[in-house]
Design an enzyme around this catalytic site. Sequence first.
Site, mmCIF file in Angstrom:
data_model
loop_
_atom_site.group_PDB
_atom_site.id
_atom_site.type_symbol
_atom_site.label_atom_id
_atom_site.label_comp_id
_atom_site.label_asym_id
_atom_site.label_seq_id
_atom_site.Cartn_x
_atom_site.Cartn_y
_atom_site.Cartn_z
ATOM 1 N N HIS A 68 -3.754 -5.453 2.249
ATOM 2 C CA HIS A 68 -3.449 -5.535 3.685
ATOM 3 C C HIS A 68 -4.127 -6.784 4.251
ATOM 4 C CE1 HIS A 68 -2.073 -1.358 4.190
ATOM 5 N NE2 HIS A 68 -3.084 -0.955 3.482
ATOM 6 N N CYS A 117 0.779 -1.211 0.000
ATOM 7 C CA CYS A 117 0.000 0.000 0.000
ATOM 8 C C CYS A 117 0.831 1.292 0.000
ATOM 9 C CB CYS A 117 -1.007 -0.015 1.133
ATOM 10 S SG CYS A 117 -2.458 0.983 0.759
HETATM 11 N N1 GLN Z 1 -2.031 6.920 2.155
HETATM 12 C C1 GLN Z 1 -2.158 6.088 1.000
HETATM 13 C C2 GLN Z 1 -3.526 6.195 0.354
HETATM 14 O O1 GLN Z 1 -4.397 6.630 0.933
HETATM 15 C C3 GLN Z 1 -1.865 4.630 1.390
HETATM 16 C C4 GLN Z 1 -2.873 4.103 2.350
HETATM 17 C C5 GLN Z 1 -2.429 2.769 2.963
HETATM 18 O O2 GLN Z 1 -1.259 2.434 3.114
HETATM 19 N N2 GLN Z 1 -3.415 1.992 3.390
HETATM 20 O O3 GLN Z 1 -3.711 5.797 -0.735
#
Ligand code: GLN
Length: 245
Positions: free
Chosen positions: A191, A93
């Site tokens: 995740h 992510c």
């Molecule tokens: N901040 C990034 C987004 O919103 C990644 C989010 C995350 O790692 N879940 O896309």
Amino acid sequence: MKLAVGHLYPDYLNIYADRGNIAVLAQRAAARGHELDVRAIGMRDPVAVGEIDLFYVGGGQDREQALVAHDLVAKAHALHQAVEQGATFLAVCGGYQLLGRSYRDVAGDELPGIGLLPLHTVAGERRMIGDVLLDCAWAGETLAGFENHAGRTLLDDGAEPLGRVVSGFGNDGSSGYEGCRHGTVYGTYLHGPLLPRNPWFADRILADALVHAGGPTELAPLPDDLERAAHGVSAERARTRGGRS
Ligand code: GLN
């Protein structure tokens, strides 16, 4: 064998229990008589090129990504060298986004990436949240997990996705693909953490890292009944309520 793992920014990029992926790799390595030597690589820490077999970076909010982005860029040359020398890299992510060329975040700020993956990301207004199921034809397997991101990741022409989206949003909610794999560099929005419910992928990462460590690349099969059951539950959840673009 002893496998050296470089865990980038564990204090900043670690949401949805992403550090659980390291625990799974350690457990599956130990089940085959191998040991994981996990080293945290934080702000201003050097990257021991050649010593690290596997790099890992988790996800995080825009704020945390902004805090680490420039430090990661300062490590870019060493990380590129390490990957050219065969090290493996798993990025989840927010970490995945920073392995591309750039991430324009929700506030419109452009965060530099390190260009290890052929892609860039731009945040949209609507967050893409939910269970995800991918078809990974390259491995004859499926991946199941959970996504929550504002970023829309755009792969360069010819770039390899990690999988085709069966259910969920994936990279951008419209391309029908998720993640990116580039040699031994793997990026994904999944995740969960990802690896407990996708044992084949955990073993893929381990096997790649063992190649770099000069070890046996064959991994004895493990029973994985619980892991397969968890995969099944996650896949079914994605089929019934995964995100819809
Ligand atoms: N901040 C990034 C987004 O919103 C990644 C989010 C995350 O790692 N879940 O896309």
